[in-house]
Write an enzyme that holds these catalytic residues in place. Structure first.
Site, PDB file in Angstrom:
ATOM      1  CB  VAL A  55      75.601 -38.385 -94.595  1.00 45.12           C
ATOM      2  CG1 VAL A  55      75.351 -39.172 -93.003  1.00 45.12           C
ATOM      3  CG2 VAL A  55      74.379 -37.855 -95.002  1.00 45.12           C
ATOM      4  CE  LYS A  56      72.632 -39.484 -88.841  1.00 40.07           C
ATOM      5  NZ  LYS A  56      71.566 -39.725 -88.785  1.00 40.07           N
TER       6      LYS A  56
END
Ligand SMILES: Cc1ncc(COP(=O)(O)O)c(C=O)c1O
Length: 467
Positions: A55-56
């Site tokens: 997700v980063k």
């Protein structure tokens, strides 16, 4: 429109100028087995489909573009960040394309896979001690700040205090989920590290529909759930799940967006993560396991087929092959589900001073039996005739006998002998053993390779279940 996907607009229909354009629009996937028959449907947002596997990736590019726009980051500059690994990958991918150098600091709790992965992108990685307070000079964020001060042209991405972090999720993750659920989402379940994902996504969804429940999970030892409930900043404590929880309060975590905060154990998080891989084919990390464990519980509580529960799968399991997917590591850290242990393994791993099996014969005196239960601090004594268990003497029966009649001390135990303990084979799973252990049956003996090897009492199982 090609019909390779049955008329559906194929993902990646057109070529991308570079890999950064492939960040986002991750799939939303229905969970079918790990929710154990809950009537409320649960969907998982598979963030490990992002090019960097987490997700980063969404915030990596956003933070770099913001630093470029503000003039802080100039061509050929250096990006420094304290990371649990995934933000590092998101930054490293964007830096690779934009021609920046990266230096990352990472607590030694993080997996070796993550260190090697960042070095594979050409980044410098400095591993720092995990067990230091947030303001300690050796803390990974403090170390990163020091490196920025010593490195010309360097900037700190500063994910824990950078408003671009939640903003990136407000601009991408939120709208994607809203569109993918056609606005029918009723619950979002996510856990927080910086809090960017749950705060940004939650803020967007609540603006579209204030009734959407934003639910966060937290590992035991993190200060977030307690702070949400009491407003009191507690003390952090160690835990195993990576990337989430914290011992400080980042400004990127907006508690006002979160309706409920629940603590979930490392064992439940890793157990569910492994089930997702084996039962749903979704190869994920521990924080995904935590989010799905919580989403499944909410699904059962809500018990409404018209609900629409969405949870986040933040990263890929490839980063944890040496940990949650490694049986030895799980066993060493007492994180394996008890039923997965065999009786033989349970006996082998019993620590403490007593030999694996302390037994007596029917002719053993009450005095000798008492000496044994005292010396080894045990509560049950099997009475054996050779390799056969013919009875048992609980500590309580010994006490009662002596209080009743002190002269019984030199009498054989067979006068107070109770039922023999069942004998199980060492390969029997602990779930089978747990079923045998009742009020009437306080212990079982374990036979391996034809010999009695040890004893398992109810106390042993309870102690294992509550690490
Ligand atoms: C594996 C993993 N899960 C969850 C999170 C939490 O995401 P956020 O920082 O947006 O709260 C992170 C953050 O680093 C992570 O690495």
């Amino acid at each position: 429109m090609s019909d390779a996907h049955g008329g559906m607009p194929p993902r990646n229909a057109r070529p991308f100028a570079n890999v950064l354009e492939a960040v986002g629009w991750t799939p939303l996937i229905r969970l079918n087995r790990v929710t154990d028959g809950a009537r409320s449907p649960v969907f998982a947002k598979a963030e490990f489909f992002n090019p960097g596997g987490s997700v980063k990736d969404r915030i990596g590019l956003a933070m770099i573009e913001d630093a470029e726009r503000s003039g802080r980051l100039k061509p050929g500059g250096t990006i420094v960040e304290g990371t649990s690994g995934n933000t590092g990958v998101g930054l490293a991918i964007a830096a690779a394309i934009r021609g920046y150098h990266c230096i990352f600091t990472m607590p030694d709790k993080m997996s070796e896979e993550k260190v090697r992965l960042l070095r594979a992108f050409g980044a410098e990685v400095i591993v720092t001690p995990t067990a230091v307070p947030p303001d300690h000079p050796d803390n990974y964020v403090q170390t990163a700040k020091r490196i920025v001060g010593e490195t010309p042209g360097a900037i700190l991405a500063d994910q824990f205090y950078n408003p671009v972090n939640p903003q990136a999720h407000y601009a991408t993750t939120g709208p994607e989920i809203w569109e993918q659920t056609e606005g029918r989402i009723t619950h979002l379940v996510a856990s927080a590290g910086t809090g960017g994902t749950v705060s940004g996504t939650g803020k967007y969804l609540k603006e579209r529909n204030p009734a959407v429940r934003i639910i966060a999970g937290d590992p035991p030892g993190s200060i977030f759930a307690h702070y949400h409930a009491t407003g009191i900043k507690g003390e952090g404590a160690p835990y195993k799940v990576e990337g989430i929880g914290n011992d400080k309060l980042p400004s990127t975590l907006d508690f006002s967006v979160i309706d409920e905060y629940h603590t979930v154990s490392d064992r439940d998080a890793f157990g569910m993560g492994r089930r997702l891989t084996r039962e749903e084919g979704l190869f994920v990390g521990g924080s995904a396991g935590l989010n799905v464990w919580l989403a499944s519980r909410i699904a059962r509580e809500v018990d409404d087929p018209d609900a629409c529960i969405v949870c986040i799968l933040p990263d890929t399991g490839e980063r944890y092959l040496s940990k949650m997917y490694n049986e030895d590591w799980m066993r060493e850290n007492r994180l394996l589900e008890p039923e997965r242990l065999t009786a033989g393994e349970m006996v082998a791993r019993k620590d403490g001073g007593a030999p694996a099996l302390v037994s007596i014969e029917r002719s053993t005196t009450v005095r000798e039996a008492l000496r044994l239960v005292t010396e080894y601090d045990i509560s049950q004594l099997p009475v054996c005739d050779g390799d056969t268990c013919i009875g048992s003497v609980p500590e309580s029966a010994l006490m009662a006998r002596i209080i009743e009649d002190q002269s019984a001390l030199d009498q054989p135990v067979d006068s107070i002998m109770e039922a023999a303990f069942p004998v199980v084979d060492g390969v029997l799973p602990m779930s089978g053993v747990s079923r045998l252990l009742t009020r009437q049956c306080p212990a079982v003996l374990v036979r391996s390779d034809g010999a009695l090897r040890g004893i398992i009492t109810r106390y042993d199982v309870v102690r294992y279940l509550t690490p």
